[in-house]
Design a protein around this motif. Structure first.
Motif, PDB file in Angstrom:
ATOM      1  N   HIS A  73      -0.304 -40.145 -13.742  1.00 21.69           N
ATOM      2  CA  HIS A  73       0.381 -40.260 -14.767  1.00 21.69           C
ATOM      3  C   HIS A  73       1.416 -41.434 -14.855  1.00 21.69           C
ATOM      4  O   HIS A  73       1.998 -41.961 -15.893  1.00 21.69           O
ATOM      5  CB  HIS A  73       1.429 -38.915 -15.016  1.00 21.69           C
ATOM      6  N   ASP A  74       1.850 -41.877 -13.498  1.00 21.85           N
ATOM      7  CA  ASP A  74       2.860 -42.840 -13.197  1.00 21.85           C
ATOM      8  C   ASP A  74       2.271 -44.080 -13.691  1.00 21.85           C
ATOM      9  O   ASP A  74       2.772 -45.253 -13.369  1.00 21.85           O
ATOM     10  CB  ASP A  74       3.193 -42.928 -12.081  1.00 21.85           C
ATOM     11  N   TYR A  75       0.837 -44.522 -13.827  1.00 18.40           N
ATOM     12  CA  TYR A  75       0.304 -45.636 -14.053  1.00 18.40           C
ATOM     13  C   TYR A  75      -0.090 -46.143 -15.376  1.00 18.40           C
ATOM     14  O   TYR A  75      -0.429 -45.108 -16.158  1.00 18.40           O
ATOM     15  CB  TYR A  75      -0.911 -45.680 -12.852  1.00 18.40           C
ATOM     16  N   THR A  76      -0.438 -47.495 -15.667  1.00 18.52           N
ATOM     17  CA  THR A  76      -0.710 -47.878 -17.004  1.00 18.52           C
ATOM     18  C   THR A  76      -2.016 -47.341 -17.125  1.00 18.52           C
ATOM     19  O   THR A  76      -2.921 -47.210 -16.199  1.00 18.52           O
ATOM     20  CB  THR A  76      -0.668 -49.251 -17.187  1.00 18.52           C
ATOM     21  N   PRO A  77      -2.684 -47.311 -18.402  1.00 18.01           N
ATOM     22  CA  PRO A  77      -4.250 -46.832 -18.609  1.00 18.01           C
ATOM     23  C   PRO A  77      -5.070 -47.884 -17.951  1.00 18.01           C
ATOM     24  O   PRO A  77      -6.156 -47.456 -17.436  1.00 18.01           O
ATOM     25  CB  PRO A  77      -4.277 -46.963 -20.238  1.00 18.01           C
TER      26      PRO A  77
ATOM     27  N   SER B 166       2.447 -39.096 -26.939  1.00 18.88           N
ATOM     28  CA  SER B 166       3.804 -39.475 -26.784  1.00 18.88           C
ATOM     29  C   SER B 166       4.011 -38.987 -25.552  1.00 18.88           C
ATOM     30  O   SER B 166       3.402 -38.092 -24.661  1.00 18.88           O
ATOM     31  CB  SER B 166       4.954 -38.439 -27.798  1.00 18.88           C
ATOM     32  N   GLU B 167       5.344 -39.373 -24.615  1.00 19.77           N
ATOM     33  CA  GLU B 167       5.607 -39.081 -23.427  1.00 19.77           C
ATOM     34  C   GLU B 167       5.800 -37.671 -23.361  1.00 19.77           C
ATOM     35  O   GLU B 167       5.530 -37.202 -22.081  1.00 19.77           O
ATOM     36  CB  GLU B 167       6.743 -39.841 -23.013  1.00 19.77           C
TER      37      GLU B 167
ATOM     38  N   PHE C 280       2.797 -35.880 -23.251  1.00 23.45           N
ATOM     39  CA  PHE C 280       1.715 -36.420 -21.870  1.00 23.45           C
ATOM     40  C   PHE C 280       2.356 -35.499 -20.680  1.00 23.45           C
ATOM     41  O   PHE C 280       1.759 -35.245 -19.711  1.00 23.45           O
ATOM     42  CB  PHE C 280       1.920 -37.840 -21.699  1.00 23.45           C
ATOM     43  N   THR C 281       3.845 -35.395 -20.714  1.00 21.12           N
ATOM     44  CA  THR C 281       4.286 -34.581 -19.487  1.00 21.12           C
ATOM     45  C   THR C 281       3.756 -33.221 -19.353  1.00 21.12           C
ATOM     46  O   THR C 281       3.431 -32.729 -18.469  1.00 21.12           O
ATOM     47  CB  THR C 281       5.784 -34.788 -19.687  1.00 21.12           C
ATOM     48  N   GLY C 282       3.540 -32.710 -20.828  1.00 22.04           N
ATOM     49  CA  GLY C 282       3.119 -31.399 -20.719  1.00 22.04           C
ATOM     50  C   GLY C 282       1.507 -31.280 -20.338  1.00 22.04           C
ATOM     51  O   GLY C 282       1.146 -30.322 -19.748  1.00 22.04           O
ATOM     52  N   ILE C 283       0.711 -32.365 -20.569  1.00 24.36           N
ATOM     53  CA  ILE C 283      -0.689 -32.433 -20.014  1.00 24.36           C
ATOM     54  C   ILE C 283      -0.653 -32.589 -18.450  1.00 24.36           C
ATOM     55  O   ILE C 283      -1.293 -31.793 -17.869  1.00 24.36           O
ATOM     56  CB  ILE C 283      -1.173 -33.763 -20.770  1.00 24.36           C
ATOM     57  N   LYS C 284       0.477 -33.407 -18.077  1.00 29.41           N
ATOM     58  CA  LYS C 284       0.454 -33.678 -16.626  1.00 29.41           C
ATOM     59  C   LYS C 284       0.707 -32.110 -15.845  1.00 29.41           C
ATOM     60  O   LYS C 284       0.216 -31.897 -14.936  1.00 29.41           O
ATOM     61  CB  LYS C 284       1.629 -34.366 -16.280  1.00 29.41           C
TER      62      LYS C 284
END
Length: 194
Positions: free
Chosen positions: A28-32, A158-159, A162-166
């Protein structure tokens, strides 16, 4: 086992679609772009490991005097600790370190895990070398395409989602780890009784 059935079994075992949240949670901390680079590197390691175990896995485990069950329990414990770091990064120190996963946990044990390694070792005695390599490579290629496409999610989601996905990925990884530990502990106990 025919190659189509073997490929289907390995695809289900590797579960690339179900593991999308897990992989995205870890990266999650990296760019695509960086996510795709890491995935390509880690899945390449996993491909090499799967092929190596197809041809020499029993010898490797025998040399180290390890049982497949020990490999499963160790992999499960490792995944469990990683899952806690994904779910609770504030308390694990993972946020500060921003680790670049190298071999662990994406290549081993998430992709080349005890189940997939045991399966390809079994195929080493049932199929021709060309068939084994072809099956492993085709499934690997499909997995690579699915996971590379999944990295685009970061651009359109959205962030907060994405946090929820993480967090979901961390929870799923925790369940996978617990299942691995229990499953292989039972096998280990059964093998000790025999």
């Amino acid at each position: 086992m025919d190659p189509i059935s073997a490929a289907a079994a390995l695809f289900i075992m590797l579960n690339p679609i179900g593991n999308v949240p897990v992989f995205l949670g870890i990266l999650h901390d990296y760019t695509p772009k960086k996510q795709r680079q890491i995935l390509l590197r880690e899945l390449s390691f996993a491909l090499i490991i799967l092929i190596a175990f197809a041809f020499g896995g029993k010898a490797i485990l025998g040399f180290l005097e390890l049982d497949n069950s020990v490999l499963g329990v160790g992999g499960g414990v490792l995944l469990f600790l990683i899952s806690l770091g994904i779910i609770f990064p504030r308390y694990s120190g993972m946020e500060k370190e921003n680790p670049n996963p190298l071999l662990v946990p994406i290549a081993i044990p998430l992709t080349a895990g005890p189940g997939s390694l045991a399966t390809v070792m079994l195929w080493g005695h049932q199929m021709s070398p060309f068939t084994i390599v072809t099956v492993i490579f085709c499934v690997w290629l499909i997995m690579l395409i699915i996971l590379m496409a999944a990295t685009w999610l970061k651009k359109i989601v959205s962030e907060s989602i994405f946090t929820g996905i993480k967090k979901l990925g961390g929870f799923l990884l925790c369940l996978i780890a617990t299942h691995m530990i229990v499953q292989y502990m039972i096998k280990l106990i059964e093998s000790q009784k025999a």
